[in-house]
Design a protein around this motif. Structure first.
Motif, PDB file in Angstrom:
ATOM      1  N   ALA A   1       0.837  -1.206   0.000  1.00 16.71           N
ATOM      2  CA  ALA A   1       0.000   0.000   0.000  1.00 16.71           C
ATOM      3  C   ALA A   1       0.869   1.252   0.000  1.00 16.71           C
ATOM      4  O   ALA A   1       0.495   2.283  -0.585  1.00 16.71           O
ATOM      5  CB  ALA A   1      -0.923  -0.005   1.212  1.00 16.71           C
ATOM      6  N   TYR A   2       2.031   1.180   0.652  1.00 12.82           N
ATOM      7  CA  TYR A   2       2.944   2.340   0.701  1.00 12.82           C
ATOM      8  C   TYR A   2       3.675   2.522  -0.629  1.00 12.82           C
ATOM      9  O   TYR A   2       3.715   3.628  -1.182  1.00 12.82           O
ATOM     10  CB  TYR A   2       3.948   2.161   1.840  1.00 12.82           C
ATOM     11  CG  TYR A   2       5.068   3.185   1.854  1.00 12.82           C
ATOM     12  CD1 TYR A   2       4.808   4.525   2.137  1.00 12.82           C
ATOM     13  CD2 TYR A   2       6.386   2.810   1.588  1.00 12.82           C
ATOM     14  CE1 TYR A   2       5.833   5.463   2.164  1.00 12.82           C
ATOM     15  CE2 TYR A   2       7.410   3.736   1.611  1.00 12.82           C
ATOM     16  CZ  TYR A   2       7.139   5.059   1.894  1.00 12.82           C
ATOM     17  OH  TYR A   2       8.156   5.986   1.914  1.00 12.82           O
ATOM     18  N   TRP A   3       4.241   1.440  -1.161  1.00 12.00           N
ATOM     19  CA  TRP A   3       5.125   1.585  -2.328  1.00 12.00           C
ATOM     20  C   TRP A   3       4.374   1.601  -3.662  1.00 12.00           C
ATOM     21  O   TRP A   3       4.799   2.266  -4.611  1.00 12.00           O
ATOM     22  CB  TRP A   3       6.145   0.447  -2.352  1.00 12.00           C
ATOM     23  CG  TRP A   3       7.251   0.583  -1.356  1.00 12.00           C
ATOM     24  CD1 TRP A   3       7.493  -0.212  -0.274  1.00 12.00           C
ATOM     25  CD2 TRP A   3       8.277   1.576  -1.347  1.00 12.00           C
ATOM     26  NE1 TRP A   3       8.594   0.226   0.401  1.00 12.00           N
ATOM     27  CE2 TRP A   3       9.108   1.321  -0.229  1.00 12.00           C
ATOM     28  CE3 TRP A   3       8.587   2.670  -2.175  1.00 12.00           C
ATOM     29  CZ2 TRP A   3      10.211   2.106   0.075  1.00 12.00           C
ATOM     30  CZ3 TRP A   3       9.692   3.456  -1.872  1.00 12.00           C
ATOM     31  CH2 TRP A   3      10.494   3.159  -0.755  1.00 12.00           C
ATOM     32  N   MET A   4       3.293   0.835  -3.759  1.00  9.80           N
ATOM     33  CA  MET A   4       2.615   0.691  -5.048  1.00  9.80           C
ATOM     34  C   MET A   4       1.658   1.856  -5.285  1.00  9.80           C
ATOM     35  O   MET A   4       1.119   2.422  -4.331  1.00  9.80           O
ATOM     36  CB  MET A   4       1.855  -0.635  -5.095  1.00  9.80           C
ATOM     37  CG  MET A   4       2.737  -1.859  -5.029  1.00  9.80           C
ATOM     38  SD  MET A   4       3.888  -2.013  -6.412  1.00  9.80           S
ATOM     39  CE  MET A   4       2.765  -2.270  -7.766  1.00  9.80           C
ATOM     40  N   GLY A   5       1.321   2.199  -6.628  1.00  9.51           N
ATOM     41  CA  GLY A   5       1.913   1.603  -7.795  1.00  9.51           C
ATOM     42  C   GLY A   5       3.322   2.115  -8.056  1.00  9.51           C
ATOM     43  O   GLY A   5       3.795   3.119  -7.499  1.00  9.51           O
ATOM     44  N   VAL A   6       3.952   1.397  -8.953  1.00 12.83           N
ATOM     45  CA  VAL A   6       5.279   1.793  -9.412  1.00 12.83           C
ATOM     46  C   VAL A   6       5.149   3.176 -10.049  1.00 12.83           C
ATOM     47  O   VAL A   6       4.353   3.376 -10.963  1.00 12.83           O
ATOM     48  CB  VAL A   6       5.816   0.770 -10.424  1.00 12.83           C
ATOM     49  CG1 VAL A   6       7.118   1.256 -11.043  1.00 12.83           C
ATOM     50  CG2 VAL A   6       6.002  -0.591  -9.755  1.00 12.83           C
ATOM     51  N   ASP A   7       5.943   4.140  -9.542  1.00 12.34           N
ATOM     52  CA  ASP A   7       5.812   5.514 -10.042  1.00 12.34           C
ATOM     53  C   ASP A   7       6.325   5.653 -11.464  1.00 12.34           C
ATOM     54  O   ASP A   7       5.758   6.401 -12.265  1.00 12.34           O
ATOM     55  CB  ASP A   7       6.566   6.478  -9.116  1.00 12.34           C
ATOM     56  CG  ASP A   7       5.920   6.540  -7.750  1.00 12.34           C
ATOM     57  OD1 ASP A   7       4.882   7.216  -7.623  1.00 12.34           O
ATOM     58  OD2 ASP A   7       6.431   5.889  -6.814  1.00 12.34           O
ATOM     59  N   GLN A   8       7.416   4.944 -11.766  1.00 10.32           N
ATOM     60  CA  GLN A   8       7.938   4.991 -13.136  1.00 10.32           C
ATOM     61  C   GLN A   8       8.448   3.621 -13.511  1.00 10.32           C
ATOM     62  O   GLN A   8       9.325   3.062 -12.843  1.00 10.32           O
ATOM     63  CB  GLN A   8       9.080   6.017 -13.267  1.00 10.32           C
ATOM     64  CG  GLN A   8       9.557   6.214 -14.701  1.00 10.32           C
ATOM     65  CD  GLN A   8       8.462   6.765 -15.612  1.00 10.32           C
ATOM     66  OE1 GLN A   8       7.922   7.836 -15.362  1.00 10.32           O
ATOM     67  NE2 GLN A   8       8.127   6.037 -16.658  1.00 10.32           N
ATOM     68  N   TYR A   9       7.886   3.056 -14.573  1.00  5.98           N
ATOM     69  CA  TYR A   9       8.291   1.740 -15.074  1.00  5.98           C
ATOM     70  C   TYR A   9       8.976   1.955 -16.416  1.00  5.98           C
ATOM     71  O   TYR A   9       8.509   2.751 -17.235  1.00  5.98           O
ATOM     72  CB  TYR A   9       7.060   0.857 -15.226  1.00  5.98           C
ATOM     73  CG  TYR A   9       7.334  -0.618 -15.322  1.00  5.98           C
ATOM     74  CD1 TYR A   9       8.352  -1.220 -14.588  1.00  5.98           C
ATOM     75  CD2 TYR A   9       6.550  -1.441 -16.136  1.00  5.98           C
ATOM     76  CE1 TYR A   9       8.585  -2.590 -14.650  1.00  5.98           C
ATOM     77  CE2 TYR A   9       6.762  -2.813 -16.202  1.00  5.98           C
ATOM     78  CZ  TYR A   9       7.787  -3.379 -15.461  1.00  5.98           C
ATOM     79  OH  TYR A   9       8.009  -4.727 -15.537  1.00  5.98           O
ATOM     80  N   ILE A  10      10.075   1.224 -16.630  1.00  2.00           N
ATOM     81  CA  ILE A  10      10.890   1.441 -17.825  1.00  2.00           C
ATOM     82  C   ILE A  10      11.192   0.104 -18.487  1.00  2.00           C
ATOM     83  O   ILE A  10      11.627  -0.843 -17.824  1.00  2.00           O
ATOM     84  CB  ILE A  10      12.219   2.151 -17.458  1.00  2.00           C
ATOM     85  CG1 ILE A  10      11.941   3.462 -16.724  1.00  2.00           C
ATOM     86  CG2 ILE A  10      13.069   2.407 -18.697  1.00  2.00           C
ATOM     87  CD1 ILE A  10      12.775   3.661 -15.505  1.00  2.00           C
ATOM     88  N   GLY A  11      10.946   0.028 -19.784  1.00  4.82           N
ATOM     89  CA  GLY A  11      11.246  -1.213 -20.509  1.00  4.82           C
ATOM     90  C   GLY A  11      10.942  -1.065 -21.976  1.00  4.82           C
ATOM     91  O   GLY A  11      10.569   0.002 -22.453  1.00  4.82           O
ATOM     92  N   GLY A  12      11.098  -2.151 -22.712  1.00  2.00           N
ATOM     93  CA  GLY A  12      10.965  -2.111 -24.166  1.00  2.00           C
ATOM     94  C   GLY A  12       9.527  -2.208 -24.642  1.00  2.00           C
ATOM     95  O   GLY A  12       8.676  -2.811 -23.990  1.00  2.00           O
ATOM     96  N   ILE A  13       9.258  -1.637 -25.802  1.00  2.00           N
ATOM     97  CA  ILE A  13       7.920  -1.652 -26.403  1.00  2.00           C
ATOM     98  C   ILE A  13       7.487  -3.080 -26.744  1.00  2.00           C
ATOM     99  O   ILE A  13       6.292  -3.376 -26.851  1.00  2.00           O
ATOM    100  CB  ILE A  13       7.893  -0.771 -27.686  1.00  2.00           C
ATOM    101  CG1 ILE A  13       6.463  -0.594 -28.217  1.00  2.00           C
ATOM    102  CG2 ILE A  13       8.789  -1.353 -28.770  1.00  2.00           C
ATOM    103  CD1 ILE A  13       5.616   0.318 -27.409  1.00  2.00           C
ATOM    104  N   GLU A  14       8.459  -3.992 -26.885  1.00  2.00           N
ATOM    105  CA  GLU A  14       8.124  -5.377 -27.239  1.00  2.00           C
ATOM    106  C   GLU A  14       7.304  -6.074 -26.151  1.00  2.00           C
ATOM    107  O   GLU A  14       6.732  -7.135 -26.375  1.00  2.00           O
ATOM    108  CB  GLU A  14       9.393  -6.191 -27.535  1.00  2.00           C
ATOM    109  CG  GLU A  14      10.332  -6.410 -26.358  1.00  2.00           C
ATOM    110  CD  GLU A  14      11.358  -5.288 -26.189  1.00  2.00           C
ATOM    111  OE1 GLU A  14      12.359  -5.526 -25.484  1.00  2.00           O
ATOM    112  OE2 GLU A  14      11.144  -4.187 -26.745  1.00  2.00           O
ATOM    113  N   HIS A  15       7.257  -5.476 -24.953  1.00  2.00           N
ATOM    114  CA  HIS A  15       6.489  -6.065 -23.860  1.00  2.00           C
ATOM    115  C   HIS A  15       5.091  -5.464 -23.741  1.00  2.00           C
ATOM    116  O   HIS A  15       4.398  -5.677 -22.751  1.00  2.00           O
ATOM    117  CB  HIS A  15       7.246  -5.886 -22.551  1.00  2.00           C
ATOM    118  CG  HIS A  15       8.591  -6.550 -22.552  1.00  2.00           C
ATOM    119  ND1 HIS A  15       8.741  -7.917 -22.587  1.00  2.00           N
ATOM    120  CD2 HIS A  15       9.849  -6.036 -22.559  1.00  2.00           C
ATOM    121  CE1 HIS A  15      10.034  -8.219 -22.602  1.00  2.00           C
ATOM    122  NE2 HIS A  15      10.715  -7.095 -22.581  1.00  2.00           N
ATOM    123  N   ALA A  16       4.664  -4.715 -24.750  1.00  2.00           N
ATOM    124  CA  ALA A  16       3.399  -3.972 -24.684  1.00  2.00           C
ATOM    125  C   ALA A  16       2.205  -4.871 -24.422  1.00  2.00           C
ATOM    126  O   ALA A  16       1.271  -4.488 -23.715  1.00  2.00           O
ATOM    127  CB  ALA A  16       3.179  -3.197 -25.979  1.00  2.00           C
TER     128      ALA A  16
END
Length: 814
Positions: free
Chosen positions: A524-539
């Motif tokens: 509840a404290y940490w989520m959601g991830v504020d910034q997620y970074i990765g490749g478009i292939e995982h769309a």
């Protein structure tokens, strides 16, 4: 001051480790940021795509730490999967040994880059403790009827000896090994993702403006919601007899009930039970039967990319409204997985149906007015449609559905392209599915106290069959319910299951990992991830599954959020000579060698400077050298700093060059907030710092030099942390790295403004004027400065662009 990257980087990496500088606080009182880059598969070596991904995430994480946020920036290993088994076959190494030795090596590579990952929260998804909690979730999903077992036609990769989800079939081939995929009937485990289809679709609106539009569109299309009419075609008496009375009717689904009076044929999938019965019982010619079987063995993607192909089945159905007989065909564009594997065809108003009808000379009947050209897919009034003639077709849809429902012929229905997620894999190196097959009790989940169901180490991996199924003892066990002899499930889970909940595991304090899979309070404290970074292939694959898992875990009571990732950044590929870096193409760059030659900071600076993160990055050796030279210049200029704190400067007393230098420094500071928090256009911030250093070089005020380096090293620390930390320690005892810098407004007050003077469309000269001067005065000065280009000319238009230029349009005087 000399720059020795290897020495400096080793020093700071050790110091950060000793200080545990990157571990988040256990306290939940502080404002937080959760910065997450997609974790890597431990293939053995990092590539430049990894470097780019992690350099972006690390810069953001370091920035927020300086803004006094409690930052969670973890790393781990997506460690299960076929490559480990393939390595075992090729090199004779156990997948476990291969995986963990690769992790050890790659962890060293990540450390060498100076990445500010939490080390206490690192895990591999093949760790038995991770598997233990994942198996608990799977059992809970089974008990909630979200996980079920059934026998269906699946995508089978003979090379990998495993089932693939639809999303893992790419152009008819396995996404892992690139070999052709076959269709095969077999039992397996499925997650009911369709139950969440509407929520997955609707919640995309929550992500608008925070996720790339392209990703949202791809997910929307993959879910593929469509509303329409479901009804039954009854077989003609002659056709029923031909089918030996085995079939009376079949169900079809259409999104175009307004065109139902234009039906001229119906088409079945090659796998449809009626089609199969005709083929298996010799009721179609042998040559046609062979061709239909070939279609049935093609993947959905292959069929979509093929030319339209079909064969008459020699049977007919009765149109439910007109009573006319309609011929039935099998066609490769009809999919068994959508709408029951049967369609009504209206060639006058559907491009696909029209293409098929014209190829096989089938009737075409128009029922919507509009353009004369067929197929006509636009709006218009219905014609030749009985009582519905004259209605606008969009209005007619609801009325025709209503009529079907009232008469009991059919009903309105919503369908999805999305299929339930098949999670069974017939391989060793995966998380065992925690069920037991008992002759007396049926399918039984393993008891919680017996979790994890761990993989046996003593397996022989030959590439033939499932090593767990072939193991002499592992699968033999006692039933958790009745205690009698039973057989353990030998399928393992799709590796996308592991990456669907890892964000919650990171958010759980590692001190609790043995007792709980996900701590609700921590999440509840940490989520959601504020910034997620990765490749478009995982769309589609990873991002859709992670969103689905989040909603399931919420409904099971583990978490309280609807979406896992607040903001998403999809970074572009790293290319060389215009092509994606690939070992097979021989166009790769080894990050280890790059770091050995130039240092990690040069690699990080280049990767963030060469292109905006969302764009492709073309490798450029000269630009790498340029990045190294810029850092070396910072060290060379350190001797210019004579004040070990942020000096107070009387801006009015400075000369023009020093004022401009201060302006450039604070322009970079002004830009930094947007770059680190919104745009991630690190290239623009780095360029601004380079401009500032050039401006500092053109002046000699020691206080301005000290201020400039104080500010610039703060801005650059997230990008080149080792160099910035070393210089900051030597020059300012690192006070600048913890300082909350403020914009000095006086630096933007200009004593004068430089105007470019354009005459006849060409730059001719420049004028320097007071900021308070009027446009009329600016024009007068511009004409005076450009008098020699105005001789013999007549000015036809005068334009002053405030703060930038004067444009004088001219023509020869008559």
């Amino acid at each position: 001051m000399s720059y020795n990257p290897n020495e400096i980087e080793a020093k700071w990496q050790k110091q950060w480790d000793d200080e545990q500088a990157f571990e988040p606080s256990d306290s939940h009182e502080q404002k937080k940021k959760y910065i997450l880059s997609m974790f890597p598969f431990p293939s053995g070596r990092l590539h430049m795509g990894h470097v780019r991904n992690y350099a972006i995430g690390d810069a953001i994480a370091r920035y927020y730490r300086k803004q006094n946020y409690n930052v969670l920036h973890p790393i781990g290993w997506d460690a299960f999967g076929m490559p480990a088994e393939n390595a075992a076959i090729k090199h004779g190494r156990h997948p476990k040994d291969w995986t963990y030795s690769n992790i050890d090596y790659m962890r060293g590579e990540l450390n060498a880059l100076g990445l500010s990952f939490s080390k206490t929260r690192e895990f591999a998804t093949c760790d038995p403790l991770y598997t233990r909690w994942e198996q608990e979730f799977i059992i809970k999903m089974y008990e909630s009827k979200l996980l079920f077992r059934e026998s269906t036609t699946v995508n089978w990769c003979e090379s990998c000896h495993t089932v693939l989800a639809n999303e893992q079939v790419e152009e008819g081939c396995c996404w892992r090994c690139d070999n052709p995929v076959q269709l095969k009937e077999m039992p397996g485990y499925y997650l009911d993702i369709i139950k969440y289809a509407d929520e997955l679709l609707n919640d995309l609106k929550i992500l608008e403006g925070k996720w790339p539009h392209q990703v949202l569109t791809m997910q929307e299309n993959w879910i593929g919601k469509s509303e329409g009419l479901e009804f039954e075609f009854e077989l003609s008496e002659e056709s029923k007899a031909k089918l030996d009375g085995r079939f009376e009717k079949y169900t079809v689904f259409t999104t175009r009930p307004d065109t139902i009076y234009g039906v001229t044929y119906s088409a079945l999938a090659a796998e449809h039970p009626i089609t199969k019965y005709l083929v298996e019982n010799g009721l179609v010619e042998s040559e046609v039967a062979q061709k239909i079987t070939h279609i049935a063995n093609m993947s959905e993607r292959e069929r979509a990319q093929s030319d339209k192909e079909g064969y008459s089945l020699g049977i007919t159905v009765i149109h439910p409204l007109t009573g006319e007989e309609v011929p039935v065909w099998t066609a490769n564009f009809v999919l068994a997985s959508y709408g029951g594997g049967a369609v009504m065809a209206v060639p006058a108003h559907d491009e696909r149906d029209y293409e098929f009808a014209t190829k096989y000379d089938l009737p075409i009947k128009r029922v919507i007015s509009g353009s004369e050209k067929l197929p006509y897919t636009g709006e218009g009034e219905l014609i030749d449609s009985a009582a519905f003639t004259g209605l606008i077709n969009q209005q007619a849809k609801a009325k025709i559905i209503g009529m079907f429902e009232e008469a009991g012929f059919g009903k309105g229905k919503i369908n999805y392209k999305l299929r339930n997620w098949g999670v069974s894999r017939q391989r060793y190196w995966g998380a065992p599915i925690p069920f037991v097959h008992c002759k007396h009790c049926g399918l039984v989940p393993e008891k919680a106290e017996n979790l994890p169901v761990a993989l046996p180490d003593d397996v022989e991996i030959t590439g033939e069959g499932n090593p767990l199924d072939n193991h002499p003892t592992w699968k033999y066990c006692d039933c958790p319910k009745c205690g009698k002899a039973a057989i353990r499930e030998t399928d393992t889970l799709d590796t996308f299951v592991q990456s669907s909940w890892y964000q919650f595991r990171y958010a759980t304090n590692p001190k609790k990992w043995n007792e709980i899979g996900i701590d609700k309070e921590d999440a509840a404290y940490w989520m959601g991830v504020d910034q997620y970074i990765g490749g478009i292939e995982h769309a589609i694959l990873h991002l859709l599954y992670a969103r689905f898992f989040t909603k399931v875990l919420r409904d099971l009571g583990y978490v309280d959020i609807d979406e896992p990732f607040e903001r998403l950044l999809t970074q572009g590929m790293v290319t060389m000579d215009g092509a994606k870096m690939s070992k097979s193409k021989g166009n790769t760059v080894d990050p280890d060698k790059l770091i050995e030659k130039y240092g990690a900071d040069t690699a990080r600076l280049f990767i963030l400077f060469a292109a905006p993160p969302q764009k492709e990055l073309e490798w450029n050796d000269n630009a790498v050298e340029g990045a190294f030279k810029f850092i070396r210049r910072l060290f060379d200029r350190a001797d210019k700093v004579t004040i070990d704190h942020l000096p107070n400067i009387d801006h009015e007393m400075l000369n023009k060059e020093s004022k401009l230098a201060r302006q450039k420094v604070y322009e970079a500071l002004q830009k930094s907030g947007d770059v680190y928090e919104k745009t991630f256009a690190f290239n623009t911030l780095i360029a601004a710092c380079m401009e500032a250093l050039n401006a500092l070089d053109r002046q000699n005020d020691e206080a301005v030099w000290s201020e400039g380096m104080y500010v610039m090293l703060n801005l650059l620390e997230p990008i080149i942390p080792h160099a910035a930390s070393e210089l900051s320690e030597r020059l300012f005892k690192r006070a600048n790295l913890s300082d909350t810098l403020k914009i000095r407004k006086e630096v933007f007050v200009q004593d004068s403004i430089l105007y470019v003077v354009m005459i006849g469309g060409k730059k001719r000269t420049e004028i320097e004027v007071s900021p308070s001067i009027s446009s009329e005065e600016i024009l007068a000065l511009a004409k005076e400065a450009g008098y020699k280009w105005l001789e013999g000319m007549c000015i036809v238009k005068e334009v002053v662009v405030p703060g930038k230029l004067v444009n004088l349009a001219v023509k020869p005087a008559t």
